[in-house]
Design a protein around this motif. Sequence first.
Motif, PDB file in Angstrom:
ATOM      1  N   LEU A   1      36.591  24.447  36.039  1.00  0.00           N
ATOM      2  CA  LEU A   1      35.637  25.413  36.553  1.00  0.00           C
ATOM      3  C   LEU A   1      36.213  26.824  36.437  1.00  0.00           C
ATOM      4  O   LEU A   1      37.350  27.076  36.843  1.00  0.00           O
ATOM      5  CB  LEU A   1      35.327  25.118  38.025  1.00  0.00           C
ATOM      6  N   LEU A   2      35.424  27.731  35.913  1.00  0.00           N
ATOM      7  CA  LEU A   2      35.834  29.130  35.811  1.00  0.00           C
ATOM      8  C   LEU A   2      35.152  29.900  36.938  1.00  0.00           C
ATOM      9  O   LEU A   2      33.928  30.023  36.972  1.00  0.00           O
ATOM     10  CB  LEU A   2      35.428  29.711  34.452  1.00  0.00           C
ATOM     11  N   ARG A   3      35.968  30.429  37.861  1.00  0.00           N
ATOM     12  CA  ARG A   3      35.439  31.081  39.056  1.00  0.00           C
ATOM     13  C   ARG A   3      36.175  32.396  39.274  1.00  0.00           C
ATOM     14  O   ARG A   3      37.403  32.470  39.163  1.00  0.00           O
ATOM     15  CB  ARG A   3      35.621  30.150  40.266  1.00  0.00           C
ATOM     16  N   ALA A   4      35.434  33.444  39.574  1.00  0.00           N
ATOM     17  CA  ALA A   4      36.051  34.746  39.824  1.00  0.00           C
ATOM     18  C   ALA A   4      36.874  34.709  41.104  1.00  0.00           C
ATOM     19  O   ALA A   4      36.567  33.973  42.042  1.00  0.00           O
ATOM     20  CB  ALA A   4      34.981  35.835  39.919  1.00  0.00           C
ATOM     21  N   VAL A   5      37.902  35.520  41.139  1.00  0.00           N
ATOM     22  CA  VAL A   5      38.713  35.663  42.348  1.00  0.00           C
ATOM     23  C   VAL A   5      37.933  36.480  43.378  1.00  0.00           C
ATOM     24  O   VAL A   5      37.494  37.600  43.093  1.00  0.00           O
ATOM     25  CB  VAL A   5      40.047  36.366  42.031  1.00  0.00           C
ATOM     26  N   GLY A   6      37.742  35.919  44.570  1.00  0.00           N
ATOM     27  CA  GLY A   6      37.049  36.664  45.623  1.00  0.00           C
ATOM     28  C   GLY A   6      35.608  36.970  45.264  1.00  0.00           C
ATOM     29  O   GLY A   6      34.872  36.106  44.774  1.00  0.00           O
ATOM     30  N   ASP A   7      35.207  38.220  45.458  1.00  0.00           N
ATOM     31  CA  ASP A   7      33.840  38.657  45.181  1.00  0.00           C
ATOM     32  C   ASP A   7      33.703  38.964  43.691  1.00  0.00           C
ATOM     33  O   ASP A   7      34.312  39.908  43.194  1.00  0.00           O
ATOM     34  CB  ASP A   7      33.536  39.914  46.004  1.00  0.00           C
ATOM     35  N   PRO A   8      32.895  38.185  42.954  1.00  0.00           N
ATOM     36  CA  PRO A   8      32.786  38.424  41.514  1.00  0.00           C
ATOM     37  C   PRO A   8      32.230  39.809  41.171  1.00  0.00           C
ATOM     38  O   PRO A   8      32.594  40.383  40.145  1.00  0.00           O
ATOM     39  CB  PRO A   8      31.855  37.306  41.035  1.00  0.00           C
ATOM     40  N   MET A   9      31.369  40.344  42.029  1.00  0.00           N
ATOM     41  CA  MET A   9      30.852  41.698  41.788  1.00  0.00           C
ATOM     42  C   MET A   9      31.992  42.707  41.763  1.00  0.00           C
ATOM     43  O   MET A   9      32.072  43.581  40.884  1.00  0.00           O
ATOM     44  CB  MET A   9      29.834  42.071  42.872  1.00  0.00           C
ATOM     45  N   GLU A  10      32.916  42.606  42.705  1.00  0.00           N
ATOM     46  CA  GLU A  10      34.056  43.517  42.744  1.00  0.00           C
ATOM     47  C   GLU A  10      34.939  43.338  41.514  1.00  0.00           C
ATOM     48  O   GLU A  10      35.379  44.312  40.893  1.00  0.00           O
ATOM     49  CB  GLU A  10      34.884  43.281  44.014  1.00  0.00           C
ATOM     50  N   ARG A  11      35.203  42.084  41.152  1.00  0.00           N
ATOM     51  CA  ARG A  11      36.074  41.833  40.003  1.00  0.00           C
ATOM     52  C   ARG A  11      35.458  42.406  38.722  1.00  0.00           C
ATOM     53  O   ARG A  11      36.148  43.006  37.902  1.00  0.00           O
ATOM     54  CB  ARG A  11      36.305  40.335  39.825  1.00  0.00           C
ATOM     55  N   PHE A  12      34.162  42.234  38.554  1.00  0.00           N
ATOM     56  CA  PHE A  12      33.522  42.687  37.319  1.00  0.00           C
ATOM     57  C   PHE A  12      33.355  44.200  37.289  1.00  0.00           C
ATOM     58  O   PHE A  12      33.342  44.810  36.209  1.00  0.00           O
ATOM     59  CB  PHE A  12      32.173  41.989  37.129  1.00  0.00           C
ATOM     60  N   HIS A  13      33.224  44.820  38.455  1.00  0.00           N
ATOM     61  CA  HIS A  13      33.154  46.287  38.481  1.00  0.00           C
ATOM     62  C   HIS A  13      34.523  46.914  38.208  1.00  0.00           C
ATOM     63  O   HIS A  13      34.603  48.055  37.753  1.00  0.00           O
ATOM     64  CB  HIS A  13      32.614  46.774  39.828  1.00  0.00           C
ATOM     65  N   GLU A  14      35.604  46.177  38.495  1.00  0.00           N
ATOM     66  CA  GLU A  14      36.948  46.695  38.225  1.00  0.00           C
ATOM     67  C   GLU A  14      37.208  46.832  36.729  1.00  0.00           C
ATOM     68  O   GLU A  14      37.898  47.751  36.290  1.00  0.00           O
ATOM     69  CB  GLU A  14      37.999  45.765  38.850  1.00  0.00           C
ATOM     70  N   ASP A  15      36.662  45.906  35.947  1.00  0.00           N
ATOM     71  CA  ASP A  15      36.862  45.931  34.498  1.00  0.00           C
ATOM     72  C   ASP A  15      35.636  45.308  33.850  1.00  0.00           C
ATOM     73  O   ASP A  15      35.394  44.110  33.986  1.00  0.00           O
ATOM     74  CB  ASP A  15      38.125  45.165  34.105  1.00  0.00           C
ATOM     75  N   GLY A  16      34.862  46.114  33.146  1.00  0.00           N
ATOM     76  CA  GLY A  16      33.612  45.640  32.562  1.00  0.00           C
ATOM     77  C   GLY A  16      33.782  44.558  31.518  1.00  0.00           C
ATOM     78  O   GLY A  16      32.832  43.818  31.215  1.00  0.00           O
ATOM     79  N   LEU A  17      34.981  44.438  30.952  1.00  0.00           N
ATOM     80  CA  LEU A  17      35.185  43.429  29.912  1.00  0.00           C
ATOM     81  C   LEU A  17      35.254  42.020  30.498  1.00  0.00           C
ATOM     82  O   LEU A  17      35.085  41.036  29.774  1.00  0.00           O
ATOM     83  CB  LEU A  17      36.477  43.724  29.142  1.00  0.00           C
ATOM     84  N   ARG A  18      35.492  41.915  31.794  1.00  0.00           N
ATOM     85  CA  ARG A  18      35.694  40.592  32.392  1.00  0.00           C
ATOM     86  C   ARG A  18      34.480  39.679  32.238  1.00  0.00           C
ATOM     87  O   ARG A  18      34.629  38.457  32.137  1.00  0.00           O
ATOM     88  CB  ARG A  18      36.057  40.741  33.869  1.00  0.00           C
ATOM     89  N   VAL A  19      33.293  40.235  32.209  1.00  0.00           N
ATOM     90  CA  VAL A  19      32.108  39.383  32.045  1.00  0.00           C
ATOM     91  C   VAL A  19      32.112  38.731  30.662  1.00  0.00           C
ATOM     92  O   VAL A  19      31.702  37.571  30.502  1.00  0.00           O
ATOM     93  CB  VAL A  19      30.808  40.184  32.255  1.00  0.00           C
ATOM     94  N   LEU A  20      32.587  39.462  29.667  1.00  0.00           N
ATOM     95  CA  LEU A  20      32.666  38.899  28.321  1.00  0.00           C
ATOM     96  C   LEU A  20      33.812  37.897  28.215  1.00  0.00           C
ATOM     97  O   LEU A  20      33.707  36.883  27.522  1.00  0.00           O
ATOM     98  CB  LEU A  20      32.837  40.022  27.297  1.00  0.00           C
ATOM     99  N   ARG A  21      34.894  38.174  28.935  1.00  0.00           N
ATOM    100  CA  ARG A  21      35.996  37.210  28.988  1.00  0.00           C
ATOM    101  C   ARG A  21      35.528  35.898  29.634  1.00  0.00           C
ATOM    102  O   ARG A  21      35.963  34.813  29.225  1.00  0.00           O
ATOM    103  CB  ARG A  21      37.177  37.791  29.775  1.00  0.00           C
ATOM    104  N   ALA A  22      34.652  36.008  30.624  1.00  0.00           N
ATOM    105  CA  ALA A  22      34.120  34.796  31.250  1.00  0.00           C
ATOM    106  C   ALA A  22      33.414  33.927  30.223  1.00  0.00           C
ATOM    107  O   ALA A  22      33.628  32.703  30.162  1.00  0.00           O
ATOM    108  CB  ALA A  22      33.171  35.163  32.385  1.00  0.00           C
TER     109      ALA A  22
END
Length: 291
Positions: free
Chosen positions: A41-62
């Motif tokens: 399972l691929l799950r963001a650390v903590g709040d996924p909104m916060e993680r994805f706002h920190e680095d926009g590329l993370r959504v593509l990495r997902a």
Amino acid sequence: VDDIEKDLARRDFTVNAIAYDPLDDQLVDPFGGRADMQRRLLRAVGDPMERFHEDGLRVLRAARFVATLEFELDEATAAAIPKTLDTFRKVSPERVRDEWLKTMKAKRPSRAFRVMERTGLLAATYPDLAAQVGCAQNKWHSFDVWEHSLETLDALEGDPVLRIAGLLHDVGKPRTRAFSDKTQDFTFYNHETVGADMVDVWLRAYRFSNDERERVAHLVRNHLVCYSDEWSDAGVRRFVKRVGKDRLPDLLLLARADALGKGRPVDAELDGLSRLQKRVDEVVAAGSALS
């Protein structure tokens, strides 16, 4: 920070938020990364909104990790992607290009592009490719243009740039689709030429190298290989000259994947491509003047 858990809290996904202390032989896993790994399972650390706002590329990495690791995407993590696309749009084209090329190394890259399509990433990156979704084809195909493109992509192996060509080979179909009253079916006249021009523009915008751009556009422009045993030897030579001897291996691999991606029996087409390959080999071995 000097606290390991605070450091790990800013990582992207739980499976990437595990640390090991070799001196104390201690594994630090505050977010359940090992359990997620076991569950695939691929799950963001903590709040996924916060993680994805920190680095926009993370959504593509997902999306990439879903393909390369063959994990499933956590529902809450997936739901955050459409809400953070504005941050993704600020990512440089070069970083997006690199993620696409890394994705092509997966066994089934289509897994990533399905995530991209359903979360809005695809439309934000390449709207013309997203336009394939639901674009019905003619009697020669069992799938719409999008599903056919994904099947073609997965049927190719190894070479990331060749796989880019496989994914994009029919990008011109939505623009060229028309309904023929004569055949009572859809036509896509000149889609290969229209598609090659579209691909050239997109690859240039996303900073692919000149060699990569020219290679993909050439394959898209020539991907329709309508071989018949009635071709004369001169016809085979003309085909080789038009395509280019160095480009032929790529083109024939793409043609086979294109056939396999139709979702219907294609043994006759595959046999025809094998016969074409044999005739091409004979022309090249004979030392015919090809330039």
